[in-house]
Enzyme design. Structure first.
Site, PDB file in Angstrom:
ATOM      1  N   TYR A   1      -0.465   7.197   2.975  1.00 41.63           N
ATOM      2  CA  TYR A   1       0.429   7.973   3.845  1.00 41.63           C
ATOM      3  C   TYR A   1       1.444   7.074   4.552  1.00 41.63           C
ATOM      4  O   TYR A   1       2.650   7.323   4.519  1.00 41.63           O
ATOM      5  CB  TYR A   1      -0.378   8.732   4.909  1.00 41.63           C
ATOM      6  CG  TYR A   1      -1.241   9.832   4.383  1.00 41.63           C
ATOM      7  CD1 TYR A   1      -0.695  11.054   4.001  1.00 41.63           C
ATOM      8  CD2 TYR A   1      -2.620   9.672   4.275  1.00 41.63           C
ATOM      9  CE1 TYR A   1      -1.504  12.072   3.523  1.00 41.63           C
ATOM     10  CE2 TYR A   1      -3.431  10.686   3.796  1.00 41.63           C
ATOM     11  CZ  TYR A   1      -2.866  11.887   3.419  1.00 41.63           C
ATOM     12  OH  TYR A   1      -3.663  12.886   2.941  1.00 41.63           O
ATOM     13  N   ALA A   2       0.937   6.011   5.209  1.00 40.81           N
ATOM     14  CA  ALA A   2       1.819   5.145   5.994  1.00 40.81           C
ATOM     15  C   ALA A   2       2.799   4.400   5.093  1.00 40.81           C
ATOM     16  O   ALA A   2       3.994   4.315   5.398  1.00 40.81           O
ATOM     17  CB  ALA A   2       0.978   4.157   6.804  1.00 40.81           C
TER      18      ALA A   2
ATOM     19  N   LYS B   1      -4.842  24.681   7.472  1.00 42.40           N
ATOM     20  CA  LYS B   1      -5.130  23.388   6.837  1.00 42.40           C
ATOM     21  C   LYS B   1      -4.254  23.207   5.593  1.00 42.40           C
ATOM     22  O   LYS B   1      -3.696  22.129   5.360  1.00 42.40           O
ATOM     23  CB  LYS B   1      -6.609  23.324   6.460  1.00 42.40           C
ATOM     24  CG  LYS B   1      -7.034  22.075   5.701  1.00 42.40           C
ATOM     25  CD  LYS B   1      -7.194  20.890   6.597  1.00 42.40           C
ATOM     26  CE  LYS B   1      -7.789  19.705   5.830  1.00 42.40           C
ATOM     27  NZ  LYS B   1      -7.964  18.527   6.661  1.00 42.40           N
TER      28      LYS B   1
ATOM     29  N   GLY C   1       0.804  -1.214   0.000  1.00 46.53           N
ATOM     30  CA  GLY C   1       0.000   0.000   0.000  1.00 46.53           C
ATOM     31  C   GLY C   1       0.834   1.259   0.000  1.00 46.53           C
ATOM     32  O   GLY C   1       1.791   1.380   0.773  1.00 46.53           O
ATOM     33  N   ALA C   2       0.461   2.195  -0.883  1.00 42.07           N
ATOM     34  CA  ALA C   2       1.216   3.448  -1.015  1.00 42.07           C
ATOM     35  C   ALA C   2       0.361   4.638  -0.601  1.00 42.07           C
ATOM     36  O   ALA C   2       0.259   5.628  -1.310  1.00 42.07           O
ATOM     37  CB  ALA C   2       1.734   3.613  -2.442  1.00 42.07           C
TER      38      ALA C   2
ATOM     39  N   ASP D   1      -4.815   3.032   8.605  1.00 43.38           N
ATOM     40  CA  ASP D   1      -6.234   2.710   8.792  1.00 43.38           C
ATOM     41  C   ASP D   1      -6.488   1.231   9.042  1.00 43.38           C
ATOM     42  O   ASP D   1      -7.622   0.848   9.343  1.00 43.38           O
ATOM     43  CB  ASP D   1      -7.036   3.155   7.561  1.00 43.38           C
ATOM     44  CG  ASP D   1      -7.219   4.667   7.521  1.00 43.38           C
ATOM     45  OD1 ASP D   1      -7.681   5.223   8.514  1.00 43.38           O
ATOM     46  OD2 ASP D   1      -6.884   5.275   6.486  1.00 43.38           O
TER      47      ASP D   1
ATOM     48  N   GLN E   1      -1.935  12.225  10.203  1.00 43.89           N
ATOM     49  CA  GLN E   1      -0.730  12.522  10.976  1.00 43.89           C
ATOM     50  C   GLN E   1      -0.294  11.314  11.800  1.00 43.89           C
ATOM     51  O   GLN E   1       0.907  11.059  11.958  1.00 43.89           O
ATOM     52  CB  GLN E   1      -0.903  13.760  11.862  1.00 43.89           C
ATOM     53  CG  GLN E   1      -1.929  13.675  12.961  1.00 43.89           C
ATOM     54  CD  GLN E   1      -1.818  14.818  13.976  1.00 43.89           C
ATOM     55  OE1 GLN E   1      -0.724  15.191  14.383  1.00 43.89           O
ATOM     56  NE2 GLN E   1      -2.953  15.381  14.369  1.00 43.89           N
TER      57      GLN E   1
ATOM     58  N   GLU F   1     -16.354  18.208   5.681  1.00 46.45           N
ATOM     59  CA  GLU F   1     -15.418  18.861   4.763  1.00 46.45           C
ATOM     60  C   GLU F   1     -15.961  18.826   3.327  1.00 46.45           C
ATOM     61  O   GLU F   1     -15.801  19.795   2.572  1.00 46.45           O
ATOM     62  CB  GLU F   1     -14.038  18.195   4.825  1.00 46.45           C
ATOM     63  CG  GLU F   1     -13.269  18.530   6.087  1.00 46.45           C
ATOM     64  CD  GLU F   1     -11.766  18.316   5.946  1.00 46.45           C
ATOM     65  OE1 GLU F   1     -10.995  19.185   6.390  1.00 46.45           O
ATOM     66  OE2 GLU F   1     -11.357  17.286   5.382  1.00 46.45           O
TER      67      GLU F   1
END
Length: 405
Positions: free
Chosen positions: A16-17, A379, A13-14, A301, A319, A173
């Site tokens: 954030y993590a 933001k 998986g690419a 996640d 984050q 959002e």
């Protein structure tokens, strides 16, 4: 060990993590120390925290998407673009659609999938803010509804309505972007703004349940003043082709565009691979390893990472995923060198929600509250910081939101 006796690290998986773990591994380990493989479904990475903007059509899709090989040197990391089918963890093997891989160390960062909580018809009739393609489809569908209304004398006004299920972070959002986008679409297609309803439905007593009361009050007022209808404490019983059936009176709210943002769960690959799950995710040890498997790390996640002091999981935010990556990269290096592993400690930098291009609210540095343009700017700064950490000044100048000139 692989044939060349170098340990093989496979990152799945690419997001954030995954991207940040790969960057950390490149920094922590020389090419002689380990072989690194990054597996991803697509040849691009995207910021999931920008998807609501892509779905509303308030950002250029090319700004959201980053080619992986522009960030990760393919001479340093083997890049495989394929879909993960299953992890055979007892055999140290990953089954892909088109091949399979063995590993010495595995990092699982397969992200989230939408959770409809069994609401009847939601899977069949609603769009999901789930990935790059699904959000591009939402944007095109909304615009199509406006274009069709102009050209079809039999079109009903309700076809212009946009219905958003879920008043959490993503849902609110998204509504914030819609209240800015809809007037522009009305102008483009010469449609009276009064004919278009943007409706947000939330089952909980309040939208944004994890935010401070003052911040929630500001967000609600801001969105309502710009034309959004917010229905709190309203349960969705069913999603039909026409809209949501809600509340005690089973009222039908009609819309031409229905978007569900009400929940996510970890990748279904976790369950298929036999991991022990709690609400769709793996509760990992403090060093981010999966229980019972000393060579498997689960991040982002897909993981519940416990805050031992509060006795609850840390919020699964971008984050947090980036911080998981630092700990994971350090711990894999430690394992290879037989050194002690570190425990994950979350450093909360605060959370800011956008309510459109020039509005927002949130808290930073503990309890400092931000509202309006200051929050919207913060933001963008947060988004740009990630770009800088990922790809340095070059990526920031190419994709960043805060323009230096």
């Amino acid at each position: 060990m692989t044939l060349n006796n170098k340990p093989r690290i496979v990152v799945l998986g690419a997001g954030y993590a995954g991207m940040m773990t790969t960057k950390r591994l490149i920094k922590n380990l020389s090419p002689e120390e380990a072989e690194i493989i990054l597996v991803n479904k697509h040849n691009y990475h995207y910021q999931t925290t920008w998807l609501h903007e892509l779905a509303a059509g308030t950002i250029n899709q090319n700004q959201v998407r980053i080619m992986i090989r522009d960030i990760i040197n393919p001479n340093r990391v083997r890049l495989i673009y394929d879909t993960v089918v299953k992890i055979e963890k007892d055999d140290n093997r990953v089954i892909l659609e088109n091949s399979e891989l063995t590993y010495d160390y595995l990092v699982v960062c397969l992200g989230y999938e939408t959770n409809t909580f069994g609401i009847k018809g939601m899977d069949e009739h609603a769009f999901f803010i789930e990935d790059f393609d699904s959000c591009r489809l939402i944007r095109e569908h909304i615009e199509y509804q406006f274009a069709k209304f102009n050209n079809d004398p039999n079109a009903h006004e309700s076809s212009l309505n946009i219905l958003v299920g879920g008043g959490g972070f993503t849902g609110i959002e998204f509504v914030g972007e819609l209240v800015e986008k809809v007037p522009k679409l009305c102008k483009k297609y010469d449609i009276d703004r009064g004919k278009v309803k943007i409706v947000n439905v939330e089952a909980a007593p309040s939208i944004l349940p994890n935010f401070d009361k003052d911040l929630v009050t500001y967000a609600r007022k801001s969105l309502q003043e710009r034309g959004a209808h917010i229905m709190e404490g309203t349960r969705i019983h069913e999603c039909t082709e026409e809209g949501f059936i809600v509340g005690e009176n089973n009222e039908l709210i009609k819309a031409g565009t229905i978007v569900w943002t009400g929940g996510v769960t970890g990748s279904s690959i976790l369950g298929k691979s036999g991991f022990d799950l709690t609400k769709g995710k793996v509760t990992v040890h403090g060093d981010l390893r999966a229980p019972g498997y000393n060579n498997i790390f689960i991040l982002g996640d897909c993981a519940w990472v416990m805050d031992k002091q509060a006795n609850r999981p840390y919020p699964p935010t971008a984050q947090a995923a980036m911080q998981h990556a630092t700990t994971c990269g350090n711990n894999i290096r430690a394992l290879i060198h037989n050194e002690p592993l570190e425990e994950f400690v979350f450093s909360d930098k605060g959370t800011v929600a956008s309510l459109g291009v020039t509005d927002g609210m949130g808290a930073i540095l503990g309890d400092k509250k931000l509202y309006g343009k200051a929050a919207a700017t913060m933001k963008k700064v947060v988004d740009d910081r990630y770009l800088f950490l990922l790809g340095g000044p070059k990526l920031l100048l190419k994709k960043g939101k805060v323009r230096p000139f």
